[in-house]
Write an enzyme that holds these catalytic residues in place. Sequence first.
Site, PDB file in Angstrom:
ATOM      1  N   CYS A   4       0.822  -1.215   0.000  1.00 31.49           N
ATOM      2  CA  CYS A   4       0.000   0.000   0.000  1.00 31.49           C
ATOM      3  C   CYS A   4       0.850   1.257   0.000  1.00 31.49           C
ATOM      4  O   CYS A   4       1.844   1.358   0.737  1.00 31.49           O
ATOM      5  CB  CYS A   4      -0.919   0.001   1.224  1.00 31.49           C
ATOM      6  SG  CYS A   4      -2.031   1.426   1.302  1.00 31.49           S
ATOM      7  N   CYS A  14      -0.096   5.473   7.402  1.00 29.83           N
ATOM      8  CA  CYS A  14      -1.430   5.125   7.872  1.00 29.83           C
ATOM      9  C   CYS A  14      -1.353   4.216   9.085  1.00 29.83           C
ATOM     10  O   CYS A  14      -0.604   3.231   9.100  1.00 29.83           O
ATOM     11  CB  CYS A  14      -2.216   4.453   6.751  1.00 29.83           C
ATOM     12  SG  CYS A  14      -3.875   3.924   7.227  1.00 29.83           S
ATOM     13  N   CYS A  50      -2.334  -0.130   9.462  1.00 28.05           N
ATOM     14  CA  CYS A  50      -1.401  -1.274   9.397  1.00 28.05           C
ATOM     15  C   CYS A  50      -0.058  -0.855   9.971  1.00 28.05           C
ATOM     16  O   CYS A  50       0.393   0.270   9.759  1.00 28.05           O
ATOM     17  CB  CYS A  50      -1.197  -1.737   7.950  1.00 28.05           C
ATOM     18  SG  CYS A  50      -2.665  -2.312   7.093  1.00 28.05           S
ATOM     19  N   GLN A  88     -17.353  -9.155  14.642  1.00 24.99           N
ATOM     20  CA  GLN A  88     -16.013  -9.645  14.353  1.00 24.99           C
ATOM     21  C   GLN A  88     -15.550  -9.054  13.018  1.00 24.99           C
ATOM     22  O   GLN A  88     -16.323  -8.946  12.067  1.00 24.99           O
ATOM     23  CB  GLN A  88     -15.989 -11.170  14.306  1.00 24.99           C
ATOM     24  CG  GLN A  88     -16.315 -11.838  15.636  1.00 24.99           C
ATOM     25  CD  GLN A  88     -15.317 -11.517  16.736  1.00 24.99           C
ATOM     26  OE1 GLN A  88     -14.161 -11.189  16.485  1.00 24.99           O
ATOM     27  NE2 GLN A  88     -15.751 -11.602  17.984  1.00 24.99           N
ATOM     28  N   PHE A 143     -20.770 -11.592  27.997  1.00 19.57           N
ATOM     29  CA  PHE A 143     -20.476 -10.554  27.014  1.00 19.57           C
ATOM     30  C   PHE A 143     -20.933 -11.062  25.644  1.00 19.57           C
ATOM     31  O   PHE A 143     -20.189 -11.096  24.674  1.00 19.57           O
ATOM     32  CB  PHE A 143     -18.989 -10.194  26.984  1.00 19.57           C
ATOM     33  CG  PHE A 143     -18.442  -9.722  28.308  1.00 19.57           C
ATOM     34  CD1 PHE A 143     -18.570  -8.393  28.696  1.00 19.57           C
ATOM     35  CD2 PHE A 143     -17.789 -10.598  29.169  1.00 19.57           C
ATOM     36  CE1 PHE A 143     -18.060  -7.952  29.911  1.00 19.57           C
ATOM     37  CE2 PHE A 143     -17.280 -10.171  30.383  1.00 19.57           C
ATOM     38  CZ  PHE A 143     -17.411  -8.842  30.759  1.00 19.57           C
ATOM     39  N   GLU A 180     -25.402  -9.712  28.550  1.00 18.55           N
ATOM     40  CA  GLU A 180     -24.820  -8.609  27.779  1.00 18.55           C
ATOM     41  C   GLU A 180     -25.268  -7.286  28.390  1.00 18.55           C
ATOM     42  O   GLU A 180     -26.409  -7.139  28.811  1.00 18.55           O
ATOM     43  CB  GLU A 180     -25.252  -8.692  26.314  1.00 18.55           C
ATOM     44  CG  GLU A 180     -24.930  -7.500  25.456  1.00 18.55           C
ATOM     45  CD  GLU A 180     -23.439  -7.167  25.423  1.00 18.55           C
ATOM     46  OE1 GLU A 180     -23.107  -5.981  25.560  1.00 18.55           O
ATOM     47  OE2 GLU A 180     -22.621  -8.103  25.282  1.00 18.55           O
ATOM     48  N   ASP A 193     -16.283 -13.621  26.243  1.00 18.13           N
ATOM     49  CA  ASP A 193     -15.641 -12.820  25.190  1.00 18.13           C
ATOM     50  C   ASP A 193     -15.669 -11.358  25.620  1.00 18.13           C
ATOM     51  O   ASP A 193     -16.453 -10.559  25.110  1.00 18.13           O
ATOM     52  CB  ASP A 193     -16.378 -13.028  23.862  1.00 18.13           C
ATOM     53  CG  ASP A 193     -15.758 -12.223  22.717  1.00 18.13           C
ATOM     54  OD1 ASP A 193     -14.625 -11.745  22.865  1.00 18.13           O
ATOM     55  OD2 ASP A 193     -16.435 -12.075  21.677  1.00 18.13           O
ATOM     56  N   CYS A 247      -9.531 -10.297  22.580  1.00 17.36           N
ATOM     57  CA  CYS A 247      -8.920  -9.428  21.579  1.00 17.36           C
ATOM     58  C   CYS A 247      -7.694  -8.723  22.140  1.00 17.36           C
ATOM     59  O   CYS A 247      -7.193  -7.770  21.543  1.00 17.36           O
ATOM     60  CB  CYS A 247      -9.938  -8.406  21.059  1.00 17.36           C
ATOM     61  SG  CYS A 247     -10.626  -7.341  22.342  1.00 17.36           S
TER      62      CYS A 247
END
Length: 394
Positions: free
Chosen positions: A49, A55, A58, A235, A262, A280, A326, A352
Amino acid sequence: MTSDTILRVAARGDGVTADGRHAAFAAPGDSLHADGTLSHGPHHQTPPCRHFPECGGCQLQHLDDEAYAAFVTDRVASALAGQELAADLRAPLVSPPDTRRRATLHAEAKGGRILLGFTAEKSHAIVDLRECHVLAPALFAIVAPLRGLLQSLGFRRRGDVHLTLADQGLDVMVSNLTADGLDAAEAITAFCERHGVARFTIDGGYGLETRWEPRPVTITLGGQPVPLPPASFLQATQEGEDALVAAMREATQGAGTIADLFAGLGTFSLALPARVYAAEGARDALAALKAAAGRAQLPVFTEHRDLYRRPLTVAELDRFDAIVIDPPRAGARDQAEALAACQAKVIGYVSCNPSSFARDARLLVDGGWRIDWVQPVGQFRWSTHVELAARFVR
């Protein structure tokens, strides 16, 4: 290997030598010279890229596929080692380029034009996207037309643009945008018709206002269409979702009753072949899950519950054969303490953030649990953001 050879890539993306020196944009096998320059090795590729490395979307486009997969695994292993833990790490599952189905871009009027893109690395400056190798083509295709729409609507304040690929097409939500009057309404309608937009929502500071939604917008989870609130968590890629769901189905196989903590929109609740209790804290997500489960007559029982303020107690957890959790990036320390003492047969943990996962895993292991396996997942291609799924057993 000599002391100036880059051996691995650290959590923030720098290459590291055997003697502990760090170098930005270095790949394993590169050589770091005394003056700080690099000689590229076999795992250093030409970034695809034009916006790299400015940027912030990434950080690791200079790594080839083998080196990036190794980074994903090492990110998890290093976090566990920091808590004096080890586990069976499976081969990482990395999403291909051009597959991101949701993204939050930033928009700003500057110099008589609209800038729209990700922010620069470690900066609030917006990189005006002219190409992107992580977004799904349908997401990137709307970027240039959206600039024109925002220009025509007189967009002046800096705002966020949430893009999601829903079942019906592209879902767009723009914050800090006011679009009053007939001309603005007609411009939005024409834009949506021309570009096949499924829904267009604005937030001018007084709450969400949907300006275009010819059909109710849904996202299919576990084979069920789920009402999709604007800017909902999802996701990042279909491949990532499939990997995490498969891991949780494997982790909880044979369980008759499962607690999904969650639960969000029901990514796992709707895919698990069991009686599921789903907790939740976000009301709109929980209402969507409840509606989808009810329509499909699935044995999913929902509760609106803030698991940070009111985590499930040990007695409540003991009612279930298996637990799926999660949590957000911060992890779930208080809930993990209760999980450590519960008598469920298995825990499936999706994370995550390897660091907060490792902290919570330490609590579970100290409580008598064992990490059966960990599945690293790289949904955010070429970024330092790594996810995982893990199975704990007594």
